[in-house]
Write a protein that holds these residues in place. Structure first.
Motif, mmCIF file in Angstrom:
data_model
loop_
_atom_site.group_PDB
_atom_site.id
_atom_site.type_symbol
_atom_site.label_atom_id
_atom_site.label_comp_id
_atom_site.label_asym_id
_atom_site.label_seq_id
_atom_site.Cartn_x
_atom_site.Cartn_y
_atom_site.Cartn_z
ATOM 1 N N ASP A 243 0.841 -1.210 0.000
ATOM 2 C CA ASP A 243 0.000 0.000 0.000
ATOM 3 C C ASP A 243 0.873 1.255 0.000
ATOM 4 O O ASP A 243 0.638 2.191 -0.763
ATOM 5 C CB ASP A 243 -0.894 0.023 1.259
ATOM 6 N N ALA A 244 1.885 1.249 0.872
ATOM 7 C CA ALA A 244 2.769 2.409 0.969
ATOM 8 C C ALA A 244 3.460 2.668 -0.367
ATOM 9 O O ALA A 244 3.586 3.811 -0.822
ATOM 10 C CB ALA A 244 3.821 2.177 2.059
ATOM 11 N N MET A 245 3.900 1.589 -1.016
ATOM 12 C CA MET A 245 4.590 1.749 -2.290
ATOM 13 C C MET A 245 3.645 2.172 -3.394
ATOM 14 O O MET A 245 3.990 2.962 -4.262
ATOM 15 C CB MET A 245 5.271 0.438 -2.666
ATOM 16 N N SER A 246 2.439 1.618 -3.350
ATOM 17 C CA SER A 246 1.463 1.894 -4.395
ATOM 18 C C SER A 246 1.133 3.382 -4.438
ATOM 19 O O SER A 246 1.027 3.979 -5.508
ATOM 20 C CB SER A 246 0.195 1.075 -4.132
ATOM 21 N N LYS A 247 1.013 4.001 -3.254
ATOM 22 C CA LYS A 247 0.706 5.427 -3.181
ATOM 23 C C LYS A 247 1.791 6.248 -3.880
ATOM 24 O O LYS A 247 1.500 7.180 -4.608
ATOM 25 C CB LYS A 247 0.581 5.856 -1.708
ATOM 26 N N ASP A 248 3.054 5.864 -3.655
ATOM 27 C CA ASP A 248 4.154 6.592 -4.287
ATOM 28 C C ASP A 248 4.149 6.434 -5.804
ATOM 29 O O ASP A 248 4.431 7.378 -6.535
ATOM 30 C CB ASP A 248 5.503 6.106 -3.731
ATOM 31 N N MET A 249 3.831 5.237 -6.259
ATOM 32 C CA MET A 249 3.840 4.963 -7.698
ATOM 33 C C MET A 249 2.827 5.849 -8.423
ATOM 34 O O MET A 249 3.058 6.255 -9.562
ATOM 35 C CB MET A 249 3.491 3.492 -7.954
ATOM 36 N N MET A 250 1.697 6.110 -7.754
ATOM 37 C CA MET A 250 0.625 6.895 -8.379
ATOM 38 C C MET A 250 1.123 8.257 -8.861
ATOM 39 O O MET A 250 0.629 8.799 -9.838
ATOM 40 C CB MET A 250 -0.518 7.110 -7.375
ATOM 41 N N SER A 251 2.110 8.796 -8.143
ATOM 42 C CA SER A 251 2.567 10.140 -8.463
ATOM 43 C C SER A 251 3.744 10.145 -9.442
ATOM 44 O O SER A 251 4.311 11.173 -9.749
ATOM 45 C CB SER A 251 2.987 10.848 -7.170
ATOM 46 N N MET A 252 4.118 8.961 -9.930
ATOM 47 C CA MET A 252 5.267 8.908 -10.839
ATOM 48 C C MET A 252 4.821 8.910 -12.294
ATOM 49 O O MET A 252 3.917 8.167 -12.651
ATOM 50 C CB MET A 252 6.104 7.660 -10.563
ATOM 51 N N PRO A 253 5.512 9.687 -13.126
ATOM 52 C CA PRO A 253 5.141 9.752 -14.544
ATOM 53 C C PRO A 253 5.203 8.378 -15.193
ATOM 54 O O PRO A 253 6.232 7.699 -15.103
ATOM 55 C CB PRO A 253 6.193 10.689 -15.162
ATOM 56 N N GLY A 254 4.115 7.942 -15.793
ATOM 57 C CA GLY A 254 4.087 6.678 -16.524
ATOM 58 C C GLY A 254 4.008 5.438 -15.658
ATOM 59 O O GLY A 254 4.046 4.315 -16.152
ATOM 60 N N MET A 255 3.927 5.615 -14.328
ATOM 61 C CA MET A 255 3.926 4.447 -13.448
ATOM 62 C C MET A 255 2.555 4.203 -12.796
ATOM 63 O O MET A 255 2.360 3.179 -12.152
ATOM 64 C CB MET A 255 4.962 4.610 -12.328
#
Lengths: 132, 132, 132, 132
Positions: C7-19
């Protein structure tokens, strides 16, 4: 490790509680000795002798100790002392494991690098005790 | 860590002086706790908070401790004890560094994983002392 | 790897371009497969057979690949693809080095873990290509 | 890396298919550049800037690449090429992440070390292609 790196690290140390008086030359020597011991033990572990698992454990511990000094902001006096003790213990174990193989150039090189790493870790401990 | 791996390791332990009575379940739990703590601290170190250097030092130490148990042939009782102590000290330092950030889910996760790793390392020490 | 970490990682991925569209289940499987391969190859490298240096190189590469996924904020599509390719190449080299030792339980375990890791890295590449 | 270590490694390379003609000076320079880049990126990652996760990923990849050269017995031409490509890609990603921070001495040091590492990896690839 070059002078520019040490300058960058030295500035950070100044702002750490109880670390302003840390002897940077001693720490630099310790990091260099850890890096050299990691390389020597890694090469020794490729020789398919019974010291190989000890050498690899020593390589990992030396590497982790070096990195912890590169990231002194993340260390406390207690955790640094414990890590130096573990590095000293692994270097001793590695020298003991290589000792029966003195006919091997690589094992002799490995033992010398571990002795130098152990000495440098002990020097770090002495300086930290003196600064405390 | 699956059963096949533990079987392979267990066989090696049998032939090691003083290790035949090592409790493999305790060691398996300790390796799993170290691996989980490495992952949690690594994630925590990406959050750009002041605990990050401590978390990365803890990640490296947990990883090195786990590997040393995977390579028990290369450990002695003394070096294992020193490594467990260093891992316990780094987990404590990491929990202390994350403690001011209890409003962060990631820091709370990191603290839990470090506590579990510390407990598992202490359990290893207890079993090793009992077996000695 | 537990749900809280993902969950913690998923939140960060949301804000990454193309991820944002990255398949988290595929990435979780890949990290778990890398971690398992690191452990299997590390154990295999203690067996004093000629596959040991390849197994240790594979262990380090699998570990580095897992950590890079734990720190996706520090990856780009290009660097992730190159790291997955290197991990696949090392797993292949490791399987080739263990192949002559099929009478060894540990080498067979190592080959299975490397095959699973390679498959998981390929699945990551497929998902990343589809998401691009 | 000292002369004794390189001698030990050189002897092993002689017995490897297709590696006898490997240029040891180029490999030594590449290992030294990887080690220096690991140190610079690790220091840079402690500065709590948004390049930190990229720097740590680069540190791990540089370290793994250096170790794989220390254990050339465990590499093939294919896996070495793939690892050099991954190291080059991570150094590029790290330079790109540090580029907005040219007012930071540490980021400039990190970019220089990554550029030198990338150049040394490319030199290795050239020599390997020429030797093939």
């Amino acid at each position: 490790m070059d002078a520019m790196m040490m300058d960058a690290m030295s500035k950070d140390m100044m702002s750490m509680p109880g670390m302003a008086s840390m002897d940077m030359a001693t720490m630099q020597e310790c990091m260099d000795a850890c890096a050299a011991a990691e390389q020597a033990t890694t090469i020794c572990a490729t020789q398919m002798m019974d010291c190989a698992p000890t050498c690899m454990n020593c390589a990992d511990m030396c590497h982790t100790t070096m990195r912890s000094m590169l990231r002194m902001q993340g260390m406390t006096a207690d955790s640094m002392m414990a890590m130096l003790d573990a590095c000293i213990a692994m270097c001793q174990a590695c020298m003991d494991a290589c000792a029966p193989h003195t006919d091997s150039d690589v094992c002799r090189m490995c033992m010398q690098a571990c002795q130098a790493c152990m000495d440098a870790c002990m020097a770090m401990k002495d300086k930290m005790t003196a600064a405390a």
